[in-house]
Scaffold this active site. Structure first.
Site, PDB file in Angstrom:
ATOM      1  N   TYR A  33     -37.600 -35.525 -23.794  1.00 62.01           N
ATOM      2  CA  TYR A  33     -37.598 -36.654 -22.868  1.00 62.01           C
ATOM      3  C   TYR A  33     -36.260 -36.777 -22.174  1.00 62.01           C
ATOM      4  O   TYR A  33     -35.277 -36.149 -22.571  1.00 62.01           O
ATOM      5  CB  TYR A  33     -37.946 -37.963 -23.606  1.00 62.01           C
ATOM      6  CG  TYR A  33     -36.816 -38.536 -24.444  1.00 62.01           C
ATOM      7  CD1 TYR A  33     -36.450 -37.960 -25.652  1.00 62.01           C
ATOM      8  CD2 TYR A  33     -36.113 -39.663 -24.026  1.00 62.01           C
ATOM      9  CE1 TYR A  33     -35.419 -38.487 -26.418  1.00 62.01           C
ATOM     10  CE2 TYR A  33     -35.081 -40.201 -24.781  1.00 62.01           C
ATOM     11  CZ  TYR A  33     -34.743 -39.611 -25.982  1.00 62.01           C
ATOM     12  OH  TYR A  33     -33.716 -40.124 -26.736  1.00 62.01           O
ATOM     13  N   LYS A 149     -32.875 -32.841 -26.520  1.00 61.49           N
ATOM     14  CA  LYS A 149     -33.301 -34.244 -26.414  1.00 61.49           C
ATOM     15  C   LYS A 149     -34.791 -34.348 -26.734  1.00 61.49           C
ATOM     16  O   LYS A 149     -35.636 -34.489 -25.847  1.00 61.49           O
ATOM     17  CB  LYS A 149     -32.971 -34.805 -25.021  1.00 61.49           C
ATOM     18  CG  LYS A 149     -32.943 -36.329 -24.993  1.00 61.49           C
ATOM     19  CD  LYS A 149     -32.199 -36.837 -23.793  1.00 61.49           C
ATOM     20  CE  LYS A 149     -32.274 -38.335 -23.622  1.00 61.49           C
ATOM     21  NZ  LYS A 149     -31.727 -39.120 -24.724  1.00 61.49           N
ATOM     22  N   GLU A 182     -22.264 -39.565 -33.360  1.00 58.70           N
ATOM     23  CA  GLU A 182     -22.637 -40.310 -32.148  1.00 58.70           C
ATOM     24  C   GLU A 182     -23.450 -41.523 -32.553  1.00 58.70           C
ATOM     25  O   GLU A 182     -23.765 -41.700 -33.735  1.00 58.70           O
ATOM     26  CB  GLU A 182     -23.447 -39.413 -31.194  1.00 58.70           C
ATOM     27  CG  GLU A 182     -24.743 -38.901 -31.784  1.00 58.70           C
ATOM     28  CD  GLU A 182     -25.484 -37.937 -30.859  1.00 58.70           C
ATOM     29  OE1 GLU A 182     -25.350 -38.017 -29.635  1.00 58.70           O
ATOM     30  OE2 GLU A 182     -26.244 -37.093 -31.400  1.00 58.70           O
ATOM     31  N   LEU A 207     -25.692 -34.918 -28.967  1.00 63.57           N
ATOM     32  CA  LEU A 207     -26.333 -34.681 -27.679  1.00 63.57           C
ATOM     33  C   LEU A 207     -25.258 -34.732 -26.593  1.00 63.57           C
ATOM     34  O   LEU A 207     -24.404 -35.624 -26.614  1.00 63.57           O
ATOM     35  CB  LEU A 207     -27.381 -35.767 -27.413  1.00 63.57           C
ATOM     36  CG  LEU A 207     -28.141 -35.594 -26.103  1.00 63.57           C
ATOM     37  CD1 LEU A 207     -29.195 -34.507 -26.226  1.00 63.57           C
ATOM     38  CD2 LEU A 207     -28.801 -36.903 -25.680  1.00 63.57           C
TER      39      LEU A 207
HETATM   40  N1  PDD Z   1     -30.383 -41.969 -25.380  1.00 63.66           N
HETATM   41  N2  PDD Z   1     -26.907 -39.404 -28.050  1.00 63.66           N
HETATM   42  C1  PDD Z   1     -28.174 -39.741 -28.348  1.00 63.66           C
HETATM   43  C2  PDD Z   1     -28.680 -39.462 -29.720  1.00 63.66           C
HETATM   44  C3  PDD Z   1     -29.006 -40.309 -27.366  1.00 63.66           C
HETATM   45  O1  PDD Z   1     -30.276 -40.617 -27.670  1.00 63.66           O
HETATM   46  C4  PDD Z   1     -28.473 -40.580 -26.087  1.00 63.66           C
HETATM   47  C5  PDD Z   1     -29.312 -41.189 -24.986  1.00 63.66           C
HETATM   48  C6  PDD Z   1     -27.134 -40.244 -25.826  1.00 63.66           C
HETATM   49  C7  PDD Z   1     -26.492 -40.481 -24.477  1.00 63.66           C
HETATM   50  O2  PDD Z   1     -27.030 -39.641 -23.502  1.00 63.66           O
HETATM   51  P1  PDD Z   1     -27.095 -40.081 -21.958  1.00 63.66           P
HETATM   52  O3  PDD Z   1     -25.717 -40.473 -21.583  1.00 63.66           O
HETATM   53  O4  PDD Z   1     -27.553 -38.884 -21.265  1.00 63.66           O
HETATM   54  O5  PDD Z   1     -28.046 -41.252 -21.870  1.00 63.66           O
HETATM   55  C8  PDD Z   1     -26.383 -39.644 -26.824  1.00 63.66           C
HETATM   56  C9  PDD Z   1     -31.281 -42.552 -24.416  1.00 63.66           C
HETATM   57  C10 PDD Z   1     -30.615 -43.471 -23.453  1.00 63.66           C
HETATM   58  C11 PDD Z   1     -32.445 -43.171 -25.151  1.00 63.66           C
HETATM   59  O6  PDD Z   1     -32.886 -42.548 -26.113  1.00 63.66           O
HETATM   60  O7  PDD Z   1     -32.925 -44.225 -24.752  1.00 63.66           O
END
Ligand code: PDD
Length: 287
Positions: A33, A149, A182, A207
């Protein structure tokens, strides 16, 4: 106004937007996703999100269901049809619908794709950023491929729920060596007492957040110094500032870790400047 979702080729009323019981996403979490921020009527950093989506698909051997430009058109269309000016657009691709069996289905099974969008009041988000969030730490019990992801987010869900039940807002995953990996849905950062920004290298069990990458552009633009290296929970607690980055929170100050205040317990100036400068630096696409 009713919400609209894209489901496998059709734009449907949200309440009628359903997928098959044998979708492999539903049965095996066999899918990936992306979540993009929508701010002031623009989709933010769509190129980087689609780049990462393509990487996630290829790591799992899922075929991209359509040309990249068609994917982008659908994202835009869903944002437009829902008239979202500020919020999030969610895209999910699974390996498709097939009789339940662990091996990949035959090549003629098409990947399944869903896109939804939701509004978020930017005022609510900025009030939250003005207060900052509290995090707890939890052992990282996820699989090793968190660089992909995937929709397999159960450890993230349980960690976030634990945080809420303990009166905090989010959880940080921590390695056995005491370093912060994270957040449950975000990347973690600190500002050291010397004023240096620190975030964990993207190659080391996290990620590679799109917001993280764009914040690094903001850091360069503002002429700040940064270092990519792991940091411990102790170092974060003693830091001048801590914050997280994600498409849903942009830059969100962290004011307490395991109930211990970070600095004076208020959002710091570095996180606030990064948050303020983010929109100008990010890629903005008209839906
Ligand atoms: N999550 N690390 C994890 C485990 C994440 O699920 C996310 C993002 C990030 C940050 O990635 P980005 O900057 O590309 O949003 C880091 C999204 C927002 C979610 O699951 O809703």
């Amino acid at each position: 106004m009713s919400r609209i979702a894209y489901v496998n080729g059709r734009y449907l009323e949200h309440s009628n937007a359903v997928v098959h019981v044998e979708d492999r996403g539903y049965q095996f979490a066999d899918g990936v996703y992306e979540v993009c921020e929508i701010a002031r009527g623009f989709i933010i950093d769509v190129t980087r999100h689609l780049d990462r989506l393509e990487r996630s698909l290829s790591e799992l051997g899922i075929i991209r269901p359509m040309h990249r430009s068609a994917l982008e058109l659908i994202l835009k269309e869903v944002v437009r049809r829902n008239r979202v000016l500020n919020g999030l657009v969610y895209l999910q691709i699974t390996r498709g619908v097939a009789r339940r069996d662990h091996p990949f289905p035959k090549a003629n099974v098409r990947p399944a794709m869903v896109v939804t969008a939701k509004r978020i009041d930017p005022e609510v988000l900025s009030l939250k950023a003005g207060r900052g969030i509290k995090v707890i730490t939890v052992p990282d019990n996820r699989w090793e491929r968190v660089d992909i992801k995937t929709i397999g987010l159960l450890p993230n869900v349980l960690a976030r729920q634990k945080a809420i039940e303990e009166g905090a807002d989010d959880a940080w995953f921590v390695d056995p060596d005491g370093t912060v990996k994270e957040g449950s849905a975000s990347n973690a950062w600190i500002v050291t007492p010397q004023g240096q920004l620190v975030t964990r290298p993207a190659e080391s069990g996290i990620l590679r957040g799109v917001t993280r990458t764009t914040v690094l552009d903001v850091v360069a633009k503002l002429g700040m110094t940064f270092e990519e290296r792991p940091f411990t929970v102790e170092e974060a607690t003693n830091a001048r500032e801590a914050f997280v980055t994600s498409a849903s929170a942009v830059v969100m100050p962290v004011v307490a870790i395991n109930s211990v205040a970070v600095a004076n317990g208020h959002p710091g100036s570095v996180s606030c400047s990064l948050r303020d400068a983010f929109f100008d630096v990010a890629e903005k696409t008209q839906p």
